[in-house]
Design a protein around this motif. Structure first.
Motif, PDB file in Angstrom:
ATOM      1  N   VAL A  29     -10.439  45.442   0.729  1.00 27.34           N
ATOM      2  CA  VAL A  29     -11.252  44.664   1.664  1.00 27.34           C
ATOM      3  C   VAL A  29     -11.096  45.222   3.069  1.00 27.34           C
ATOM      4  O   VAL A  29     -12.067  45.406   3.796  1.00 27.34           O
ATOM      5  N   ILE A  30      -9.842  45.515   3.425  1.00 33.63           N
ATOM      6  CA  ILE A  30      -9.614  46.053   4.761  1.00 33.63           C
ATOM      7  C   ILE A  30     -10.289  47.410   4.903  1.00 33.63           C
ATOM      8  O   ILE A  30     -10.931  47.698   5.918  1.00 33.63           O
ATOM      9  N   ALA A  31     -10.165  48.228   3.860  1.00 33.02           N
ATOM     10  CA  ALA A  31     -10.798  49.543   3.910  1.00 33.02           C
ATOM     11  C   ALA A  31     -12.305  49.391   4.021  1.00 33.02           C
ATOM     12  O   ALA A  31     -12.960  50.106   4.775  1.00 33.02           O
ATOM     13  N   GLY A  32     -12.841  48.443   3.265  1.00 31.21           N
ATOM     14  CA  GLY A  32     -14.271  48.198   3.335  1.00 31.21           C
ATOM     15  C   GLY A  32     -14.678  47.762   4.725  1.00 31.21           C
ATOM     16  O   GLY A  32     -15.723  48.167   5.242  1.00 31.21           O
ATOM     17  N   ALA A  33     -13.814  46.987   5.323  1.00 31.76           N
ATOM     18  CA  ALA A  33     -14.120  46.531   6.680  1.00 31.76           C
ATOM     19  C   ALA A  33     -14.126  47.703   7.634  1.00 31.76           C
ATOM     20  O   ALA A  33     -15.004  47.842   8.477  1.00 31.76           O
ATOM     21  N   LEU A  34     -13.139  48.557   7.468  1.00 29.58           N
ATOM     22  CA  LEU A  34     -13.084  49.732   8.333  1.00 29.58           C
ATOM     23  C   LEU A  34     -14.308  50.602   8.121  1.00 29.58           C
ATOM     24  O   LEU A  34     -14.928  51.072   9.060  1.00 29.58           O
ATOM     25  N   ALA A  35     -14.639  50.799   6.842  1.00 23.83           N
ATOM     26  CA  ALA A  35     -15.786  51.659   6.529  1.00 23.83           C
ATOM     27  C   ALA A  35     -17.057  51.091   7.118  1.00 23.83           C
ATOM     28  O   ALA A  35     -17.878  51.817   7.667  1.00 23.83           O
ATOM     29  N   ALA A  36     -17.192  49.780   7.000  1.00 19.97           N
ATOM     30  CA  ALA A  36     -18.411  49.168   7.527  1.00 19.97           C
ATOM     31  C   ALA A  36     -18.488  49.326   9.025  1.00 19.97           C
ATOM     32  O   ALA A  36     -19.554  49.354   9.613  1.00 19.97           O
ATOM     33  N   GLY A  43     -12.213  50.305  16.529  1.00 23.80           N
ATOM     34  CA  GLY A  43     -13.309  49.348  16.455  1.00 23.80           C
ATOM     35  C   GLY A  43     -12.841  48.027  15.878  1.00 23.80           C
ATOM     36  O   GLY A  43     -13.216  46.946  16.327  1.00 23.80           O
ATOM     37  N   LEU A  44     -11.991  48.157  14.860  1.00 26.23           N
ATOM     38  CA  LEU A  44     -11.464  46.953  14.232  1.00 26.23           C
ATOM     39  C   LEU A  44     -10.620  46.175  15.239  1.00 26.23           C
ATOM     40  O   LEU A  44     -10.678  44.945  15.310  1.00 26.23           O
ATOM     41  N   ALA A  45      -9.858  46.910  16.012  1.00 27.39           N
ATOM     42  CA  ALA A  45      -9.028  46.253  17.016  1.00 27.39           C
ATOM     43  C   ALA A  45      -9.900  45.559  18.047  1.00 27.39           C
ATOM     44  O   ALA A  45      -9.623  44.441  18.488  1.00 27.39           O
ATOM     45  N   ARG A  46     -10.986  46.239  18.394  1.00 24.10           N
ATOM     46  CA  ARG A  46     -11.911  45.636  19.363  1.00 24.10           C
ATOM     47  C   ARG A  46     -12.495  44.355  18.792  1.00 24.10           C
ATOM     48  O   ARG A  46     -12.623  43.341  19.473  1.00 24.10           O
ATOM     49  N   GLU A  47     -12.860  44.456  17.525  1.00 19.93           N
ATOM     50  CA  GLU A  47     -13.429  43.283  16.864  1.00 19.93           C
ATOM     51  C   GLU A  47     -12.428  42.150  16.875  1.00 19.93           C
ATOM     52  O   GLU A  47     -12.775  40.992  17.099  1.00 19.93           O
ATOM     53  N   ALA A  48     -11.166  42.484  16.624  1.00 26.61           N
ATOM     54  CA  ALA A  48     -10.136  41.448  16.633  1.00 26.61           C
ATOM     55  C   ALA A  48     -10.061  40.801  18.005  1.00 26.61           C
ATOM     56  O   ALA A  48      -9.954  39.575  18.138  1.00 26.61           O
ATOM     57  N   ALA A  49     -10.130  41.630  19.026  1.00 28.39           N
ATOM     58  CA  ALA A  49     -10.080  41.088  20.390  1.00 28.39           C
ATOM     59  C   ALA A  49     -11.277  40.188  20.631  1.00 28.39           C
ATOM     60  O   ALA A  49     -11.177  39.122  21.243  1.00 28.39           O
ATOM     61  N   ARG A  50     -12.429  40.653  20.142  1.00 36.23           N
ATOM     62  CA  ARG A  50     -13.638  39.862  20.338  1.00 36.23           C
ATOM     63  C   ARG A  50     -13.495  38.502  19.658  1.00 36.23           C
ATOM     64  O   ARG A  50     -13.806  37.451  20.219  1.00 36.23           O
ATOM     65  N   PRO A 236     -23.759  40.607   6.525  1.00 36.84           N
ATOM     66  CA  PRO A 236     -22.325  40.335   6.440  1.00 36.84           C
ATOM     67  C   PRO A 236     -21.506  41.267   7.318  1.00 36.84           C
ATOM     68  O   PRO A 236     -21.851  42.433   7.480  1.00 36.84           O
ATOM     69  N   HIS A 237     -20.449  40.754   7.880  1.00 38.08           N
ATOM     70  CA  HIS A 237     -19.541  41.573   8.666  1.00 38.08           C
ATOM     71  C   HIS A 237     -18.197  41.628   7.968  1.00 38.08           C
ATOM     72  O   HIS A 237     -17.377  40.728   8.103  1.00 38.08           O
ATOM     73  N   TYR A 238     -18.010  42.685   7.221  1.00 36.80           N
ATOM     74  CA  TYR A 238     -16.753  42.796   6.478  1.00 36.80           C
ATOM     75  C   TYR A 238     -15.557  42.840   7.400  1.00 36.80           C
ATOM     76  O   TYR A 238     -14.483  42.339   7.074  1.00 36.80           O
ATOM     77  N   GLY A 239     -15.777  43.456   8.570  1.00 40.49           N
ATOM     78  CA  GLY A 239     -14.664  43.546   9.507  1.00 40.49           C
ATOM     79  C   GLY A 239     -14.165  42.178   9.903  1.00 40.49           C
ATOM     80  O   GLY A 239     -12.964  41.892   9.905  1.00 40.49           O
TER      81      GLY A 239
END
Lengths: 542, 337, 379
Positions: A29-36, A43-50, A236-239
């Motif tokens: 799931v995490i990999a899928g999120a990264l891939a997406a 980017g994932l970190a940014r998303e987390a901040a958001r 959907p936003h997997y991230g």
């Protein structure tokens, strides 16, 4: 082979299982999120901040934690006095009542939601509509209390029953009133048990899904339902889903480790003794029992009754509809759903017991670390949605065998939830076996596996029965992962009920009720079996 | 039954050394008692011999076989725990037969052993129905069933009350004799040790302080330390004088054996001293009179030292002036450490 | 141990083995039998296909000799999700309910199978743009009905308020008095909801003083309710919807995003004056074309094609209105009188003028932007 080696051997299979069917899916799931997100960890970190800065998510996270905390608090409010009453007083029907109060725990979330509707919902049998004024939040809290009071009653009650009366009596002879003795002596001694019960309740409430989905409203989204919505959306936003899941995982892991630590401290440093003297029931306690009975036994009864209502009259038509092949539940019949549910539950039982026994043995033979125990309980707290999604993404034939069309996937997901539960039940019993017994056996010539076969397993036998029934029940009622993994040929009872409930056609609703009643009866029956075996085991989680 | 030898055994728990080099030699068929204060490492020693704990160095030998690395189930060393370890889910017969997995003569053996321990009719009782004494006897039968090479008993009677202990003691002795067992019996009860054993091992702080036959150990402890372990209280530094010894309690008119060192530590046995009014001997004040039921123990302070006498009658009371009669006293002397 | 233990354990193990039977790994190039009989054809729907299914099932089964099986999803979002997740091992043979706003997503995911039905010619291309459903030139989904998403209201309002007081434009809807009476569907989960969102984009645009996001901000601030799907909106919340009259009904929203044909359907079924009315002149309208598509890797290709053909036949098309309160796509299809009477003539509607391409490029972004606004104003 020494104990360390033994422990490692036993731990092998459960560890492998957790790796393959828990770690891999979650990582997928995490990999899928990264891939997406374009394979961009930043980017994932940014998303987390958001996420952390968006009011909406903060509110939902806050709501998740608040409702879990509030539910836990309310559950303790009802559960602790009940535990006291049951361990200090004697009255006719005591055993039966306690069994009746514990029944809700094995009911699936779907059934609980429907039962509450049937009891105090807008269309309730009793004519009382309490759900509407309570609002979605109130309904959720109520459902959680209904669900988890039995947990407090069992865990704390077990300890309280075995607390030697000498403590309280000593306090009384030193001049303390009954309340003071309670507050200053007994409760503090029980604190670790109370805290560990509270934590377990908290973890369940945190990841509650079925209840929130069916009883909640627009503002009662929790992390779990957020994840589900995110995954269902047209965009959907997997991230986001992965991040939310990881957050939930973290909180749960912390809570669970705390739970384990506290449980160890609550292990008897005083010699447990069965309480022989109980006083007769005073009036306030009786009032409490009445309230508890109304709350905890009313809904299931209402549900069963509601299953026999058709178009305003008493009738068995809902069951007839259910049984007919023209069932409007969709592409499968109710019989399919029941058969599937039972098959998966049995398979889960076997697999979960095997894994749980190995895990409990592994933990027992090694010097148990709280972190390892907390890790073992982790699947309980992970979003079942995410687990389902993870299994979808990982076991699809690309790198790992394609399990998508097989019921095995469902069984694996169910086992993931059942096996930590079961090991939690087995571990204390195994620990209670004095090591001297094993040593004696070894000096008498028994090899390590023989010791397991001839000493550990027979002595843990009652706990095995209890664990088996809990595993069975957990599988019967599992909803979240099954929802994610569903295929028409693998429909289970909770899914069928959910579908019927969300349909337009009135006949579908009525059948959903009927099927829920069936599920309730099956769950209760297996639970009664638990009660019989309990006589020889002492304490499930304690 | 085998001869048991322990060579240079060291063992530690959590980095702390518990056994600091144990050497033992137990002839086959003999019962030796291990006596020592709590924390001296008695249980650890047994566990190492049984294979339940790995020593940090040293060897355990049965006859001539080095079993130090052998796992407990293959060692043939049976261990009777302090606490009750009868298997609660099996009945008496099944417990005793536990180690006799496939033996064709299992039934016969069980019957023989139950008779040996004096419980012939209890084969089908459940464990929780047995009394404490019966439990330990069944445990003994169970251990003997496998024909162990060595039998280790870790304070097996300590949970029982005194009269029962005394009764059972004789039984245990008889049973072990009849079985021809090589046995190591840990106890903190001196009387029990002396009553049961063919030899006594004095253990303290992980080291063997003394080891010998009961009579020798009692009469001639190997060191002041051993004497202390045996409960002797009158242990003093001394220096040989022409007609006695000089001690912190002043000069004492005792006859030091010629082989004793010119100075060192000596012990005076209480039962060889008498405290009385008047008469010959060092004088002091009575500080304690203990009635032991038929005997008295009197503590007299001579100079700065409190010396104890054990006697049949005491005609002195606390506070009286008394004389210590040393005429029957034979000092046991050792060089100072 | 119990003498029962061994047989029970054996039984348990056998049962669990049966549960874990691994499914057959499918070779997707295998199209299955060429004949039409003796098979099960599974259609995954969007949760609103019950009536049509009941209608077409006997016809299909008699025609082909195979069984028609409905697999219900809560909404089109859930259906599409299932299809995407089960790529290569599809849960059904066909999916019904993918509309023009969602098509591109499914097409890109590669889950549809190309098919040009011989009956395509009967489709009224003046109303339906087939190109909207082509991907890389290939037709991947077949339109089978269409409708117009718009706002309806409870007739009781009209009786209460004077003529001019009713909302005339979409903008009026965002006002304090009307927004609090409105229930819309979540555009992330429901196709009518998505359609309405698209309509708002068309009406207000994305730039300028008052863009569609401002509109939504106002709408939400003033109390509009967002329901999960059409069923929830229309049955649970809409005061003049299907739920009214049933026990415990508590719907109090008098405006709902639904289809312009909904009132007509009510009239038809209830044989009475419909309790709800579409706004006229209509505002916030989205032209939704619904399709049926054959799924990749289905083992019943021939049968699936026959099914698609069947849906384009007059028998089904003429009953489209009755069954689902939508318009047929074929030319010369007939409709019951109630529909022509109570539904706004499509020619009078001015739906959002987006092409399939436009939607494909923008829908994900619009959804995200909407989500931000929703999260801010629902917080």
């Amino acid at each position: 082979m020494d104990e360390r080696g033994e422990s490692r051997l036993y731990a092998a299979l459960p560890t492998l299982y957790l790796l393959l069917f828990f770690a891999v899916p979650v990582l997928a799931v995490i990999a899928g999120a990264l891939a997406a997100g374009g394979n961009d960890a930043a980017g994932l970190a940014r998303e987390a901040a958001r996420l952390a800065s968006t009011d909406y998510y903060r509110n939902r996270i806050r709501f998740t934690l608040l409702q879990a905390t509030a539910s836990t608090g309310l559950t303790l409010l009802l559960g602790l006095p009940l535990a006291y009453v049951f361990s200090h007083y004697d009255f006719p029907g005591r055993r039966f009542l306690r069994a009746a109060y514990t029944a809700p725990f094995v009911l699936p979330a779907i059934v609980v939601a429907l039962a509450l509707h049937a009891y105090i919902g807008p269309r309730s049998l009793t004519g009382l509509d309490l759900l509407t004024p309570l609002g979605p939040t109130g309904a959720i809290l109520l459902a959680h209390v209904f669900y988890n009071t039995s947990l407090v009653l069992r865990v704390v009650g077990n300890h309280w029953e075995r607390l030697p009366p000498g403590f309280g009596e000593a306090a009384r002879t030193l001049g303390a009133s009954r309340w003071r003795a309670l507050a200053r002596v007994e409760l503090p001694i029980l604190r670790p048990a109370i805290a560990s019960a509270a934590l377990l309740v908290f973890v369940f409430d945190l990841s509650s899904f079925g209840i929130i989905v069916l009883l909640g409203g627009p503002r009662t989204g929790t992390i779990e339902t957020l994840i589900y919505q995110e995954l269902r959306s047209f965009s959907p936003h997997y991230g986001t889903a992965a991040l939310l899941a990881m957050f939930q995982l973290l909180v749960t892991y912390l809570a669970l480790t705390l739970f384990v630590v506290l449980q160890r401290r609550s292990r008897t440093h005083w010699t447990p003794r069965s309480r022989t003297e109980r006083r007769p029931l005073p009036r306030p306690a009786l009032a409490l029992l009445v309230v508890a009975t109304l709350l905890l036994t009313g809904p299931p009864i209402a549900l069963v009754a509601a299953a026999f209502r058709y178009q305003g009259e008493w009738s068995a038509r809902p069951f007839q509809l259910l049984a007919s092949s023209e069932a409007t539940l969709g592409s499968y019949t109710a019989a399919d759903a029941v058969a599937n549910s039972l098959r998966y539950a049995v398979a889960t039982l076997v697999l979960a017991l095997a894994l749980a026994s190995l895990a409990a043995l592994a933990l027992n033979r090694a010097r148990r670390a709280a972190w390892a125990e907390g890790l073992l309980l982790l699947p309980l707290g992970v979003s079942s949605i995410v687990v389902g999604l993870g299994l979808l993404l990982s076991w699809d034939g690309r790198f790992l065998p394609d399990l998508r069309t097989s019921g095995a996937r469902i069984v694996l997901a169910h086992t993931l939830i059942a096996f930590p539960f079961a090991s939690r039940i087995l571990a204390p019993t195994l620990d209670a076996v004095p090591p001297a017994l094993r040593e004696a056996a070894r000096t008498l010539g028994a090899r390590p596996f023989e010791v397991v076969r001839r000493i550990d397993l027979p002595l843990a036998y009652p706990a095995l029965g209890v664990a088996a029934v809990y595993a069975f029940g957990a599988s019967l009622g599992e909803f979240g992962a099954t929802l994610m993994l569903r295929r028409p040929e693998t429909v289970t009872m909770p899914l069928a009920i959910f579908e019927g409930f969300t349909r337009l056609a009135p006949d579908a609703r009525v059948q959903a009720n009927a099927l829920a009643a069936v599920l309730l009866v099956v769950a209760l029956a297996s639970f009664l079996l638990l009660e019989r075996l309990r006589i020889r085991a002492w304490g499930e989680f304690a | 039954m085998s001869r048991l030898r322990v060579e240079g055994l060291h063992a530690a728990y959590d980095g702390r050394e518990i056994l600091g080099g144990i050497d033992l030699d137990l002839p086959a068929g003999e019962l030796h008692a291990v006596l020592g204060p709590s924390g001296c490492g008695k249980s650890t020693l047994l566990r190492c011999i049984a294979g339940l704990k790995s020593p940090t160095s040293g060897r355990v030998l049965l006859e001539d076989e080095d079993v130090t690395r052998t796992s407990p189930e293959r060692r043939g060393v049976a261990l009777l725990h302090q606490e009750d370890t009868l298997f609660p889910h099996l009945d008496v017969r099944q417990n005793v037969a536990f180690g006799l997995r496939r033996a064709s003569d299992a039934d016969e053996r069980v019957r023989h052993l139950l008779e040996l321990v004096g419980l012939p009719s209890l084969a089908h009782r459940r464990v929780h129905e047995l009394s404490g004494g019966e439990r330990q006897r069944v445990a003994l039968a169970r251990a003997l069933a496998i024909r162990p090479r060595v039998l280790l008993l870790d304070e097996p009677l300590s949970h029982l009350d005194q009269p029962l202990r005394v009764l059972l003691r004789a039984d245990v002795r008889r049973i072990l004799r009849e079985a021809g067992a090589t046995a190591l019996y840990v106890t903190h009860d001196r009387e029990e040790a002396f009553a049961l054993a063919d030899g006594i091992v004095l253990l303290d702080a992980g080291r063997v302080v003394d080891h010998g036959g009961p009579a020798r150990i009692h009469e001639q402890p190997g060191s002041a330390h051993a004497a202390r372990l045996l409960g002797r209280r009158n242990i003093l530094e001394y220096r040989r004088q022409p007609h006695g010894v000089e001690t912190p309690a002043g000069p004492l008119p005792v006859a030091l054996p010629p082989t004793a060192p010119a100075q060192g530590t000596m012990a005076l046995f209480e039962e060889e001293l008498t405290a009385q009014r008047g008469g010959e001997g060092p004088k002091g004040r009575v500080e304690a009179v203990e009635y032991l039921g038929g005997r008295y123990r009197v503590g007299v302070r001579i100079g700065t030292t409190l010396l104890w006498a054990e006697q049949a009658r005491a005609d002195v009371s606390i506070g009286d002036e008394a004389t210590l009669d040393l005429r029957d006293a034979i000092p046991r002397a050792w060089p100072s450490r | 141990m119990n003498p029962w233990t061994t047989p029970i354990v054996v039984l348990l193990i056998l049962t669990s083995a049966s549960a874990g039977c691994v499914g057959k790994k499918r070779d997707c190039t295998d199209e299955g039998p060429a004949n039409l009989g003796g098979q099960d054809l599974r259609v995954l729907d969007n949760g609103a296909w019950d009536g049509a299914y009941a209608f077409i099932k006997p016809i299909f089964e008699e025609r082909t000799g195979s069984r028609l099986v409905q697999i219900r999803a809560e909404d089109a979002g859930a259906a599409l999700k299932q299809v995407q997740d089960s790529k290569g091992a599809p849960v059904a043979d066909l999916i019904y309910g993918v509309d023009n706003a969602l098509f591109a997503q499914g097409a890109r995911a590669g889950v549809f199978q190309a098919y040009e039905s011989p009956r395509l010619a009967s489709i009224d291309t003046a109303v339906i743009r087939l190109n909207d459903f082509r991907f890389n030139g290939v037709l991947l989904a077949t339109p089978v009905d269409h409708g117009f998403v718009g706002v309806n209201y409870d007739r009781a309002i009209r009786d209460e308020a004077s003529e001019g007081a009713l909302p005339q434009t979409l903008r009026d809807l965002a006002g304090a008095s009307w927004a609090s009476q409105l229930v819309v569907e979540d555009p992330r989960l429901s196709t009518p909801g998505l359609g309405f969102l698209v309509a708002t984009v068309a009406t207000f645009g994305e730039n300028g003083d008052y863009d569609y996001l401002d509109f939504w901000a106002d709408l939400l601030d003033h109390g509009a309710l967002v329901a999960q799907d059409w069923t929830e909106a229309y049955v649970v919340h809409f005061s003049a919807g299907y739920g009214r009259g049933s026990e415990g009904f508590a719907g109090d929203r008098r405006l709902v995003v639904s289809y312009t044909t909904s009132p007509a359907a009510e009239a038809y079924y209830g044989n009475t004056t419909p309790p709800s009315v579409s706004f006229e002149p209509a505002f916030g309208v989205f032209h939704q074309v619904e399709t049926v598509a054959i799924l990749q890797c289905t083992p019943h290709v021939a049968l699936a094609k026959a099914f698609v053909d069947l849906l384009l036949e007059p028998e089904y098309q003429n009953a489209a209105a009755e069954n689902m309160a939508v318009y047929p796509v074929t030319q010369n299809a007939t409709m019951p009188e109630a529909f022509t009477m109570h539904a706004t003539d499509p020619k009078d509607l001015r739906p959002a003028p987006f092409t399939g391409d436009d939607l494909d490029r923008n829908v994900p972004r619009w959804l995200d932007e909407w989500t931000s606004v929703y999260q801010k104003h629902q917080a």
